[in-house]
Scaffold this motif. Structure first.
Motif, PDB file in Angstrom:
ATOM      1  N   LEU A  22      -5.579   5.691 -23.599  1.00 26.27           N
ATOM      2  CA  LEU A  22      -6.863   6.030 -22.998  1.00 26.27           C
ATOM      3  C   LEU A  22      -7.380   4.759 -22.357  1.00 26.27           C
ATOM      4  CD1 LEU A  22      -9.424   7.810 -22.595  1.00 26.27           C
ATOM      5  CD2 LEU A  22     -10.180   7.013 -24.847  1.00 26.27           C
ATOM      6  N   LEU A  23      -7.523   4.766 -21.039  1.00 29.03           N
ATOM      7  CA  LEU A  23      -8.044   3.615 -20.301  1.00 29.03           C
ATOM      8  C   LEU A  23      -9.468   3.955 -19.887  1.00 29.03           C
ATOM      9  CD1 LEU A  23      -4.965   3.045 -17.978  1.00 29.03           C
ATOM     10  CD2 LEU A  23      -5.434   1.932 -20.146  1.00 29.03           C
ATOM     11  N   ILE A  24     -10.397   3.081 -20.206  1.00 24.59           N
ATOM     12  CA  ILE A  24     -11.816   3.326 -19.942  1.00 24.59           C
ATOM     13  C   ILE A  24     -12.361   2.217 -19.071  1.00 24.59           C
ATOM     14  CG2 ILE A  24     -14.098   3.493 -20.988  1.00 24.59           C
ATOM     15  CD1 ILE A  24     -12.727   4.499 -23.534  1.00 24.59           C
ATOM     16  N   PHE A  25     -13.161   2.584 -18.084  1.00 23.29           N
ATOM     17  CA  PHE A  25     -13.868   1.597 -17.276  1.00 23.29           C
ATOM     18  C   PHE A  25     -15.354   1.792 -17.523  1.00 23.29           C
ATOM     19  CE2 PHE A  25     -16.055  -0.134 -13.647  1.00 23.29           C
ATOM     20  CZ  PHE A  25     -15.439  -1.360 -13.523  1.00 23.29           C
ATOM     21  N   GLU A  26     -15.998   0.760 -18.069  1.00 25.75           N
ATOM     22  CA  GLU A  26     -17.437   0.769 -18.325  1.00 25.75           C
ATOM     23  C   GLU A  26     -18.097  -0.327 -17.510  1.00 25.75           C
ATOM     24  OE1 GLU A  26     -17.677   0.013 -22.509  1.00 25.75           O
ATOM     25  OE2 GLU A  26     -17.765   2.137 -22.983  1.00 25.75           O
ATOM     26  N   GLN A  27     -19.299  -0.052 -17.083  1.00 28.92           N
ATOM     27  CA  GLN A  27     -20.091  -1.061 -16.388  1.00 28.92           C
ATOM     28  C   GLN A  27     -21.535  -0.879 -16.841  1.00 28.92           C
ATOM     29  OE1 GLN A  27     -18.750  -2.229 -12.493  1.00 28.92           O
ATOM     30  NE2 GLN A  27     -20.783  -1.785 -11.731  1.00 28.92           N
ATOM     31  N   ASN A  28     -22.176  -1.975 -17.209  1.00 30.50           N
ATOM     32  CA  ASN A  28     -23.554  -1.922 -17.714  1.00 30.50           C
ATOM     33  C   ASN A  28     -23.693  -0.898 -18.837  1.00 30.50           C
ATOM     34  OD1 ASN A  28     -24.361  -3.877 -15.824  1.00 30.50           O
ATOM     35  ND2 ASN A  28     -24.696  -2.305 -14.282  1.00 30.50           N
TER      36      ASN A  28
END
Length: 122
Positions: A22-28
């Motif tokens: 599971l690859l997750i991209f989070e920002q702020n």
């Protein structure tokens, strides 16, 4: 603007599928995009891995999908896979072009979707 990318190595189950990554991209502290890679499921050859991806519509066209797809290619190589597959719904023809731009090619189709594949050199 703080950018954080997380790669979870956990394996989890959903319906008949096992997700290897599971690859997750989070920002702020907001989830903006994620990608799952599945190598086990109904009719999955052992040499292939299947990709599912979601990018929040509010942040599309900012490179999140490209970053996740590039990372998925590295993970697939690490797992010894020689092909990444994705199913693209025909009601989203713009996605066909998007994946084609990332090296995916049509492998088959039916009334509802295009099946596309990216061949890796392992």
């Amino acid at each position: 603007m703080q950018e954080k990318s997380i790669l979870k190595q956990d394996c989890f189950y959903l319906s008949e599928f096992i997700f290897d990554r599971l690859l997750i991209f989070e920002q702020n502290e907001k989830l903006e995009a994620y990608l799952t890679l599945s190598s086990e499921g109904p009719n999955f050859p052992s040499s292939e891995i299947h990709l599912n991806i979601f990018v929040d519509p509010d942040v599309q066209n900012q490179g999140h999908g490209t970053r996740l797809i590039n990372q998925a290619k590295h993970v697939a190589e690490e797992l010894g896979k020689n092909k990444i597959t994705i199913m693209v719904k025909k009601y989203r023809p713009e996605l066909y072009s998007y994946y084609e731009k990332h090296g995916f090619k049509l492998s088959s189709e039916n009334k509802f979707c295009w099946n596309m594949a990216f061949n890796l050199t392992v």
